[in-house]
Every structure is written in C-alpha cells, then in structure tokens.
Design a protein around this motif. Structure first.
Motif, short mmCIF file in Angstrom:
data_model
loop_
_atom_site.label_atom_id
_atom_site.label_comp_id
_atom_site.label_asym_id
_atom_site.label_seq_id
_atom_site.Cartn_x
_atom_site.Cartn_y
_atom_site.Cartn_z
N ALA A 1 28.01 -12.01 6.39
CA ALA A 1 28.91 -12.03 7.54
C ALA A 1 30.25 -11.42 7.15
O ALA A 1 30.99 -12.00 6.34
CB ALA A 1 29.10 -13.45 8.05
N LEU A 2 30.56 -10.27 7.69
CA LEU A 2 31.84 -9.63 7.42
C LEU A 2 32.97 -10.47 8.00
O LEU A 2 32.88 -10.94 9.13
CB LEU A 2 31.85 -8.22 8.01
CG LEU A 2 30.82 -7.26 7.40
CD1 LEU A 2 30.71 -5.99 8.23
CD2 LEU A 2 31.17 -6.93 5.96
N GLY A 3 34.03 -10.66 7.22
CA GLY A 3 35.14 -11.49 7.66
C GLY A 3 34.97 -12.96 7.36
O GLY A 3 35.87 -13.75 7.61
N ALA A 4 33.81 -13.35 6.82
CA ALA A 4 33.57 -14.76 6.50
C ALA A 4 34.09 -15.08 5.10
O ALA A 4 34.20 -14.21 4.23
CB ALA A 4 32.08 -15.08 6.59
N ALA A 5 34.41 -16.36 4.89
CA ALA A 5 35.04 -16.81 3.65
C ALA A 5 34.09 -16.75 2.47
O ALA A 5 32.88 -16.98 2.60
CB ALA A 5 35.56 -18.24 3.83
N LEU A 6 34.67 -16.44 1.31
CA LEU A 6 33.93 -16.36 0.05
C LEU A 6 34.06 -17.66 -0.73
O LEU A 6 35.08 -18.34 -0.65
CB LEU A 6 34.45 -15.20 -0.79
CG LEU A 6 34.30 -13.80 -0.21
CD1 LEU A 6 35.14 -12.80 -0.99
CD2 LEU A 6 32.84 -13.37 -0.21
N GLU A 7 33.04 -17.95 -1.52
CA GLU A 7 33.11 -19.05 -2.47
C GLU A 7 32.08 -18.80 -3.57
O GLU A 7 31.07 -18.11 -3.33
CB GLU A 7 32.86 -20.40 -1.81
CG GLU A 7 31.44 -20.62 -1.35
CD GLU A 7 31.13 -22.09 -1.06
OE1 GLU A 7 32.05 -22.90 -0.96
OE2 GLU A 7 29.94 -22.41 -0.94
N PRO A 8 32.31 -19.30 -4.79
CA PRO A 8 33.55 -19.95 -5.26
C PRO A 8 34.63 -18.92 -5.56
O PRO A 8 34.40 -17.71 -5.43
CB PRO A 8 33.08 -20.66 -6.53
CG PRO A 8 31.94 -19.82 -7.03
CD PRO A 8 31.26 -19.27 -5.82
#
Length: 409
Positions: free
Chosen positions: A261-268
């Motif tokens: 998903a482009l623009g979605a948050a990354l983790e860790p």
C-alpha cells in the motif's frame, strides 16, 4: 507480426470484467463513507467531496489498520490511473524483465513490512490496496487543488530560496534506473507544513519540456498523512512539479501488486545505536514495455507508463539518492526538522541514516556499480553527507543531521 501492449487491451479488459462479475455477488462494491450529505455542504465541502469521489474508488473490501489508516481493496482496473483513458493502452501482458547483475555481486533484499498487514490482513487477488483519503487530509491543504502535490518546486537550480534542503549523492550520464537499500528512521518534523525523507530520484535535467522525475523512498509528511509515521511513498512529475503527485493521489502510476500500500506506514523502524531496518528500492525501465517499473523488496509494485513523460520516455540523465527536508522557516531561525536519523553522517553505522548497495541500470538492462559519485549538500552545518565503498555494502552514503543547532541557526 510485431505485438505491442495495445494488442492485449481487449483481452485484459474482458478478463477484468469477468472477474468483476464473478466477485460482485460475494463482495458488494462499496463507496467511501466520508462523503458529506449534499444538504450539509458548504462551497468548500463541495470541493472536498468532489476530490474524495475522484480519489477514493469503490472497493470490495476495507481493512482497518492498527495505526488508524483504512486500506481499501480496489479492483485493478478501477484504480486512479485508469481515469485517463489513454493509460488503458499501456497495460503490459507480461511481467517486466528485471535488470540482471552485471558485476557478479548479489545481496539479500530487505522485505517490506507495513503496519496495515502486520496481523495477516490482505487484499483479494485481482484488487490493489489503496490508503483511503479522508476529508481532514484534504482540508489540511489550501488550496484544495494542491492536495497530493508538492507546494514548491524543488529544482536544484533554485532550491535555496524554495525551502528545500538536500544532502545527497548523484551521478550524471545515460541511465535506465537505480537499485538501492535505505534504512528507515522516524526523524522529528517540526510542523505539518514540513517534511523529511530518504529517497532515490530518476531525473531528466531541466529542459524545454520541464523537469521529469520519478521518486521513491520513505517520508514523514504530516500535512499529507496526518501524523509523523514514516511511510513508503512514490512521486512523479513531467513538468517541473506543476503536475504529478504522491502515491495514487492522481492518475499516473499503475499499481499491479495486491500486498503493498503506497503511503502506508512502515514497520519496524531503526533506532539509535540499535537494530537497523531497511527497504530495498529498484526503479528501472523495462526494455520490452518501455515503462518505468518499481520494485520494493521482492515485490514488483507497478509502473509509471512512459507516456506520462516527455524526456523520461527515453532514459534518465541524472540519478540522485539521499535526504531532503522542507524548511518552512524562510526567515528567522532554521527549522529543527531532522533529516535521516537526526544525526550527522560522521557518526556512521547504527547512528546515521544511510543508503547502501547503490547500483545503476545501463542500456543493456544490467546493474552496475557506481564508478564516480558526486556529493551535494545545501547547508553542511544543518545536514551533511559522506560517501564510501565496502565489499559487503558496495557504494554507499551516510547523510542527515539535526537541523537547528548552535552552528545551524
């Protein structure tokens, strides 16, 4: 007979129509619930509603992310790119031909992890995940028409008076893409107007047509996303940033992947003097379709049709990689927005931000080491950059800084 992508428009269209019909009884197509009833609309809200209807497409499934985002699973051919009828003729039938390793060194690719799918959620095959835009996202922009675009043109010849500041490496020549690994941080961003990012740029220099760029990396940009979480992003423009946009917020990029998903948050996220977490980004021009493709980790995400561009229809003349901040303090003290980890390049591994394993794609679709890297830093007392080479990393840069400090006022 020579076949082109246009020969496959009709069969691909029929495939997706059939898929839609099969899916419809099981997964009803739903609309965004953000729309305000017409009787309650002000003039401003009419504009907001019109923008929401344009950006948010009907979906077959929605996923509530643990961080509050909503990810809509939208049928492939309903995505924003195909609001432009001419882009329907750019859908390639075959998987793109990825660059081969031209120098015998291959490394492990860092896998992309995003918060929205951290609990095993996923979109239905045949759909793509799109981060839902909400009315508050649009209302943070004035004028509303600027939503999803860059406010100021970060052209290198005049960025000093535009507020954009860089610490980067770059190469010039005839290139067809870049492969690089970026470690991910969560730098402090002073206010919602400003941003901080780590990215790669594929560029044609300023020409009669205007600058063409393709960009990808991670960024923190509260004005677009509403918070200060690092997110995977892309950007493109064909005319000095007047048109084009982030992610899928306008017609342009065609997404083919149902897991990113482009623009979605990354983790860790990397932490100081501790574990480092990375994303690997490959942008290249497919020799067959002539389109510019994006791969993140092991996931081919999609492509920018070559028809979006003028000069980039052929090749790039400039490849850049590094950090950028937008400093909204045009007068007075320098912003305290951090770049990278918020620490200077000299602190090195585990403390500074880096981009490593930098390789360039040549005209034979092969990856090659960087033979001659140039460095460019706007204000070394605020943010800086160093470069090097190591057997296990290849060509790399360290970059970043704290912004406002006793030497950067």
């Amino acid at each position: 007979m020579k076949f082109t992508s246009r020969h496959f428009i009709r069969p691909i269209f029929l495939i997706f129509v059939s898929f839609f019909l099969l899916l419809s009884p099981v997964f009803p197509i739903r609309q965004d619930d953000e729309i305000i009833p017409p009787n309650d609309e002000s003039e401003e809200m009419k504009l907001v509603n019109a923008h929401l209807k344009k950006i948010n497409k009907p979906f077959v499934k929605s996923i509530k992310s643990p961080d509050g985002d909503i990810i809509d699973c939208v049928l492939f051919h309903s995505q924003p790119a195909f609001d432009l009828p001419e882009l329907n003729s750019t859908v390639p039938l075959n998987r793109p031909r990825e660059p081969s390793n031209g120098h015998g060194r291959a490394g492990m690719k860092s896998e992309l992890k995003q918060i929205w799918s951290s609990k095993g959620e996923s979109c239905t095959p045949g759909t793509i995940p799109i981060r839902r835009t909400r009315k508050d996202d649009i209302l943070r922009f004035n004028p509303i028409s600027k939503f999803g675009k860059k406010f100021n043109s970060p052209i290198k010849t005049d960025y000093a008076n535009k507020g954009h500041e860089y610490a980067m490496g770059y190469v010039t020549g005839e290139y067809y893409g870049i492969n690089a690994t970026l470690n991910v941080w969560a730098p402090y961003v002073a206010n919602q107007l400003e941003f901080s990012l780590s990215q790669v740029w594929v560029i044609t220099d300023v020409s009669n047509h205007g600058m063409n760029t393709i960009e990808a990396g991670w960024q923190i940009y509260p004005k677009i996303y509403g918070n200060s979480t690092p997110r995977l992003f892309i950007y493109w423009t064909s005319d000095d940033y007047r048109n084009g946009c982030y992610n899928l917020l306008c017609s342009g990029f065609v997404q083919t992947n149902d897991k990113v998903a482009l623009g979605a948050a990354l983790e860790p996220i990397s932490t100081y003097n501790n574990q480092q977490y990375e994303i690997n980004i490959l942008i290249w021009k497919d020799p067959n379709s002539k389109d510019w493709w994006l791969k993140v980790g092991s996931s081919v995400v999609g492509y920018w049709p070559s028809t979006l561009f003028t000069d980039l229809r052929e090749h790039a003349g400039l490849i850049e990689f590094g950090g950028e901040v937008y400093n909204g303090h045009i007068s007075g003290s320098h912003t305290s927005t951090q770049m990278g980890s918020g620490h200077f390049a000299e602190e090195g591994f585990g403390k500074a931000s880096y981009i490593k394993s930098i390789e360039l794609v040549d005209g034979e679709n092969k990856l090659n080491r960087v033979s001659k890297m140039n460095l460019d830093v706007d204000n070394p007392n605020c943010y800086d950059v160093t470069s090097g080479y190591a057997d296990n990393w290849g060509s790399y840069i360290y970059f970043g800084g704290p912004g406002n400090n006793p030497k950067c006022l």
